[in-house]
Structures are given as C-alpha cells and as structure tokens.
Design a protein around this motif. Structure first.
Motif: not given
Length: 460
Positions: A196-197, A201-205, A235-236, A262-264
C-alpha cells in the motif's frame, strides 16, 4: 551558474549580473518550497500560452505489435482480453514474451531531421515525445533501465538526443518529454504497491533518478508526467522533484509541467491542467489547460489494424483546435510512428493540412487570448479569440451558413470605426449592423473574419 557574456564594454552591467544570485543558488532562499501551495503559485512561463498548438508523439516497443493500443502488454498479459490473446496466438510462437518485441523495435527508418521538418510544417510550436511509457522501455540509454532501453536494445541509438538536436537546430519548436512515473510490471513497483505504498523502493531507485537524468541531460521545456499507478504524490516525492525543477534545474525559467504527479493531483495541482485524456470542456476555465488528443480516435500508439474512418478528418482537427484555443487551452495533437520510425502517410497528411490552415489563420490562434464570449449565441460553430492590445477580435466559423449570410451576435461594432477583414483575403469587407448587437459581414464566398474597432474583427 556562469554570468552571461555581454556585447561591448558593458562592465557596470556585468558587475550587476554577477551580484545577483541565480534562483535556487546559495546566495538566497529558493523561491519555491516543496508544497503545492508554493509550487502552484509559480507563474507559467509565457511561451506556453502563446504557443497554443503542440504535437504529441507516442513511440515505443508497443509500436511493434501495433495492435489495439499502446496498452497492448497490459491488455494481453494482465487483463487477457481475448482479441489480444488471439492476436498473439495467431501471429507469434507460444513462448513469445513482450520483451521479445524489444529487438524488433528497430527504428530503422527513423530520421530525426525528417521528423523535425514534418513537425515544423505542421505549424506546431512544441513537441512532446514519450521518453518512457508504462511498459518501462526508455528511448534513451537510461542507467536505471538496464537492457530495456533504445541504446542497449532495438535501435541501439539515443532517440531522445537525436530528436532534441534536430528540433532545436531545424525548427522553432520547444522540445518536451513525456514520462510515465510507474511501470506496469516493474517488480519494485509491484512490491511497493502490495505494501500500500508504505515501501518506496521504486521511486527512489528508478523513477526519480531517471527524471533527474532526463532533465539534466536533455533539458526539456515541457515535462509531461503520467501514470501515477494509484500512488499519492508523497510516494512519488513529486513535490521535492518539482521544487528542484523550478529552483535549480537547467530549465527552471522556461519549463512547464502538467498536473499528473500523484493520485488526486490531476486537474487540481501543477503548472497546467490536462484533467483527462481528450479533455475539451467547451467553456472557459480559470486555469491554463491543455487538450491532449489523438488523430487516431482509439489509440495513442500506431495501430496497423486502424481503418481510414478511425482517423479524425482535418475539419474535425481544426474544430478541436479552434474550440480549445477559444476556451483558453492548448491543443496537443498526437501521432504514433511505426516500429521502424516511419510517420505514416495519414499522419503526415493531417500535420501538413494543419500547417496549411495555420499559415492563413494562425493569426487567430497564436498569442491570442480568450475573449469575453467564447462562442456565438446566434450562429453555431463560431468561436472567438482576441488580442486586446491590438483591439482585435477573431471570429472563427467552421460552417458556412446555408443561407449564405453570416450573423455574428457577440461583437459590439460601431459604424465608421469598426473594420472587418477576412484572413487570407486582405481587403476590408462591408458589414451591416444587426438590430441590437452584432454584425453581418457582406461577401460572396465562405471563410472567416476579423473585427477592428475597438475591435478589428478578423475571421477565418
């Protein structure tokens, strides 16, 4: 930042320049904080509103199957839509994977100079190329997309660099890049999503390093974000990135961004709003916006199974442009090249046709403003733009009235002061006032007009 070189012995001015720190430098506080309140207050660089018309280019590995849409991988593997599953069964071996399409994305006939010339002929003022779509394949040799990029696989070329150089050397267009934040099947994103975010890991790397790399290396003046994957801007880390982009990046003074961070955030935060794909509200919005839409009615990427009726006509495209600009927006019109880098004849024709129309009527589009009325209340399909400083109002009519007479109810004209001209015709037209407000130009052929008065009325 180096002080700019100035002509002649302008030493006092040179000293002044050296004393003024650039935005975001150590000499003073950065003007933008990583909050939406601060970032949304940034004034949109003036060039974007003046431009009015840009070209979107969706190109990637999805151009190889070129079936259904650029979402081919998702529809085939994730949703397992029968038409996509059957397409693969009927045309490829049973063990064929989406990654196997990579080497087939050859870009064999990709000629950046030819593309630049086609873009210039369209009358567009900016171009936005998909640097990476949701499939994750990057059109540059990204350090963070090993063996899934255009330098390692397929073309073995830096597509972004080639097009950026050609556009900047051969045209007056601004160069921009689309970037998908998420990737459908990236294992780190899927792991973050499953948490649930809470994991990031993904945005940082992956995502953030690529964005910084893109901006520093290619200096796009449009950064078109997309694909939030349902994750929030926290998150992003979008706000931190945008603060850097506006304060410190090499394009901090000229870059424009959209609202998909980002969402919203869509239609709520960002430099300009896109709200949704093919967004065309038909009325004036208080915030700068863009209508991103496709010549192919059903896909952003090239489709080999598209029929001629699937493409918008030039009349339909001009209508999109006129309505959009009249309501304060920009039009971003999309084409999809083939896997070998060919811009198909139907796209070339539409781009050329738009350019021909703009050569005559561009005065009513470029560097205009929304008028007090966006469209006429008496005659349908008449849309207005204006240039207040020049006291000009443009009436763009898309259909010639069956009666052969055009009634414009919105202009408040004055006999002896208001002049009416037809763009591309040159000579002033006679006109007669309507009973209350409005005018009736007198001519013997269809076209458009412009009024100078207070307002000179032009039409197209």
């Amino acid at each position: 930042m180096r002080a700019p070189k100035l002509p002649g012995p302008a030493l006092p001015l040179l000293i002044l320049v050296l004393l003024l720190p650039p935005p975001g430098s150590a000499g003073g506080p950065a003007p933008f904080d990583p909050t939406w309140e601060s970032l949304d207050a940034r004034q949109l660089p003036a060039w974007f509103d003046k431009a009015k018309f840009g070209i979107f280019i969706h190109w990637g590995v999805f151009s190889v199957p070129s079936f259904g849409s650029e979402w081919f991988w998702w529809y085939w593997q994730k949703e397992k839509i029968p038409a996509y599953v059957d397409f693969m069964k009927n045309n490829y071996p049973p063990d064929f994977t989406y990654e196997d399409f990579g080497p087939l994305f050859t870009a064999k006939f990709f000629d950046a100079n030819q593309w630049a010339d086609i873009l210039q002929a369209s009358g567009a003022k900016y171009v936005v190329l998909t640097s990476k779509h949701h499939e994750g394949f990057t059109l540059w040799g990204s350090e963070y997309s090993w063996n899934w990029n255009a330098v390692d696989v397929g073309p073995k070329r830096d597509i972004i660099k080639e097009l950026a150089v050609a556009v900047r050397n051969r045209t007056d267009l601004r160069f921009g890049l689309y970037y998908s934040l998420f990737e459908w099947f990236h294992p780190l994103f899927l792991e973050d999503e499953s948490s649930l975010f809470q994991k990031r890991q993904y945005p940082v790397s992956k995502m953030l390093p690529e964005l910084y790399e893109l901006v520093n290396k290619y200096q796009p003046e449009v950064l078109w974000a997309d694909g939030d994957g349902g994750a929030p801007d926290t998150y992003w880390k979008s706000l931190d990135f945008l603060a850097w982009l506006y304060n410190e990046s090499p394009v901090r003074d000229t870059v424009v961004t959209n609202d998909r961070w980002g969402a919203g955030s869509i239609c709520k935060h960002g430099g300009y709003y896109t709200c949704s794909d093919r967004y065309n509200p038909g009325h004036l919005l208080p915030h700068k916006w863009e209508n991103c839409m496709t010549i192919d009615k059903f896909s952003w990427g090239y489709r080999r199974n598209a029929g001629i009726a699937d493409y918008l006509t030039i009349e339909e495209l001009v209508k999109q442009l006129v309505q959009t600009v009249s309501c304060g927006g920009n039009l971003l019109m999309n084409i999809g090249p083939t896997q070998d880098g060919t811009i198909s004849a139907i796209f070339k024709e539409r781009l050329k046709q738009m350019g021909i129309w703009l050569k005559v009527n561009g005065e009513a589009i470029y560097e205009t403003y929304a008028w007090r009325s966006q469209n006429d209340t008496v005659t349908p399909d008449v849309w207005y733009t204006s240039k207040p400083k020049d006291k000009l109002v443009y009436a763009m009519f898309l259909k010639w009235p069956i009666s052969g007479q055009l009634f414009l109810a919105q202009p408040k004209a004055t006999l002896g002061a208001t002049k009416v001209k037809l763009l591309g015709h040159g000579q002033p037209l006679h006109w007669t006032p309507l009973k209350e407000n409005g005018i009736k130009p007198q001519w013997g052929f269809p076209g458009g007009s412009a009024v100078k008065n207070p307002p000179e009325m032009h039409g197209t």
